[in-house]
Design an enzyme around this catalytic site. Structure first.
Site, PDB file in Angstrom:
ATOM      1  CE  LYS A   1      -2.420  32.029 -42.413  1.00 41.72           C
ATOM      2  NZ  LYS A   1      -2.123  33.014 -43.449  1.00 41.72           N
TER       3      LYS A   1
ATOM      4  CD  GLU B   1       5.144  34.489 -49.092  1.00 40.18           C
ATOM      5  OE1 GLU B   1       4.283  33.610 -49.201  1.00 40.18           O
ATOM      6  OE2 GLU B   1       5.835  34.635 -48.068  1.00 40.18           O
TER       7      GLU B   1
END
Ligand code: PMP
Length: 298
Positions: free
Chosen positions: A156, A193
């Site tokens: 992330k 995604e």
């Protein structure tokens, strides 16, 4: 003051490197590697009823991101929890989110990872409704777009330019978000995604499908909690990649993220999904997620 300066001043009390201060007073060096290299990782934790949602899972993922990039965590877990709770108190946050990032810190610009740089921890609170929003009531629209990100999407990082670019393109086209598409090893295109969320569809038989974990997607904390809650309720879940055509033929679709929970998707690249309103399976999983998340809130 300009509008932007006013907005920043309204950002309340932030945390920077061990101290709490008004947002407008927070300062970091332009030599911070976050600024020069995008060298840092982040987490977003949602707050409901003044409590942190899925906190331990966010810490676990933070550790994973840090380890992948040989970054040192500059604060103990207990202090991180205390820091977030203090931001909730200082900003009188009943509902909203806490954003936190760790950068590698300040060093003379060099591609090498600097020895001895002190990681910089920055965090702030965002006061906003998350639970009852027009998007959660009515659903959102997405369009397909090329996945232009790097190959380690499981980390992330603060390198959000491809996601930000995708969202700008969506806005230009009148869509709320982009479902990113990438060619698989079999030569077919698959959805990876959303630009800032995990993508799910429900097929005609009520099976719930979302991409399996790999380096291709972020390992969503909300995805994990929703998956476990849905499984425990007897819903059939399949973790596999799905194609854009499958998405457009789905009975229902939704996305998951910390700040949006389980958010219905009612239009995919121009095609209305189901009857254009949030579907029953989506609503059920949203309820199951919120129940589980509230139970473990801290
Ligand atoms: N995928 C991407 C690319 C994201 O940016 C996010 C949210 N940061 C998610 C998925 C959802 O993850 P989470 O449920 O942990 O917020």
């Amino acid at each position: 003051m300009t509008d932007l300066a006013t907005a920043l001043a309204g950002q309340g009390i932030v945390y920077l490197d061990g101290a709490y201060m008004p947002a407008a007073e927070a300062r970091v060096s332009p030599f911070d590697r976050a600024y020069l290299f995008g060298d840092g990782v982040y987490e977003v934790v949602t707050v409901l009823d003044r409590k942190l949602i899925d906190f331990p899972a966010h810490i676990t993922r933070l550790e994973r991101s840090l380890a992948a990039l040989s970054l040192r965590k500059p604060i103990a877990d207990a202090s991180l929890l205390e820091m977030m709770r203090r931001l909730v108190r200082e900003n009188d946050l009943t509902e909203g989110l806490i954003y936190m990032q760790i950068s590698r810190g300040v060093a003379p610009r060099s591609f090498d990872w600097p020895e001895g740089a002190a990681p910089v921890l920055f965090a702030f609170a965002v006061n906003k409704p998350c639970l009852d929003t027009p998007a959660s009531r009515n659903g959102v629209s997405v369009m397909f777009g090329e996945d232009r990100r790097w190959k380690r999407r499981d980390i992330k990082t603060i390198n959000l330019l491809p996601a930000s670019w995708a969202k700008a393109e969506a806005a230009e086209q009148g869509a709320d978000d982009v479902w990113m598409v990438e060619r698989g090893p079999d030569g077919r295109d698959y959805v990876t995604e959303g630009s800032s969320n995990n993508a799910w569809i429900v097929d005609a038989d009520g099976r719930v499908i979302t991409r399996a974990l790999s380096t291709d997607i972020l390992h969503g904390v909300t995805r994990a909690t929703a998956l476990a809650a849905a499984k425990a309720d007897g819903i059939t879940l399949v973790e596999r990649a799905f194609t854009p055509a499958e998405a457009q033929a789905a009975a229902e679709a939704f996305v998951t993220s910390a700040s949006a929970f389980v958010l219905p998707v009612v239009k995919i690249d121009g095609k209305i999904i189901g009857d254009g309103a949030p579907g029953p399976v989506t609503k059920k999983i949203r309820a199951l997620y919120l129940e589980a998340a509230r139970r473990s809130a801290m």
